[in-house]
Design an enzyme around this catalytic site. Sequence first.
Site: not given
Length: 246
Positions: A145, A158
């Site tokens: 990501s 995250y």
Amino acid sequence: MELAGKVALVTGGGTGIGRATALALADQGALVAVNFSKSLADAEETVKLITKTGARAFAIQADVSRESEVEHMVDEVAGRLGRIQLVVNNAGITRHIPFDDLEAVTDAVWDELLAVNVKSMFFVARSAARTMGALGGGAIVNIGSVAGATGLGSSLPYSVSKAAVHGLTRSLARALAPHIRVNCIAPGAVATRWWQGREEQMQKLAPHLLLEVISTPQDIAQAVVWALTQDAMTGQIITIDAGQTL
């Protein structure tokens, strides 16, 4: 690498990027094992979409954060299809926690996100590599990501977990060379169910991207398929984000 006839394992293949990737691989002639943890219905729908085209696929359950379940899954896929040549480590989760709310980042949150987003990728890669290495090699793509590069995202743990995925990709590329290639696709904002309930926020983001569009799961799937075919590429983090991080 030609993908036709190759056996591919896609973790978290029931929805979103995982489903799009499974479909894209099948379109290239790969035989696809669609992993799921809890949602059998979603995985079976992915399989149904693939088999409608005449390609082969089946759903297989495993909590990829659990080493024993990963080992069993890989053994079953190899047993049914002969071997595994392609792996897409897509399974992942998040928790939406404001960055300034450090008290909300509990041990349980850390443990869950690191287990599912990072350790699972190691377990799957290690287990699949035993088959790949013995039978001519293969390719692995991890889904990272832009949060792993920017430090921004749905929550602090995250973002850290995705930074770890990027590091894991580079380390695995070294550990598994020269017969197994390992690369990472790092998406920016993608129109998946993670935006459910926040669609208005997603649409407000689009005009601020250079391309003024939110990426689709199909955009990411195309990048994954491309990375799997690149015989001279390993250890790379490829960003697909409509210009979000430029």
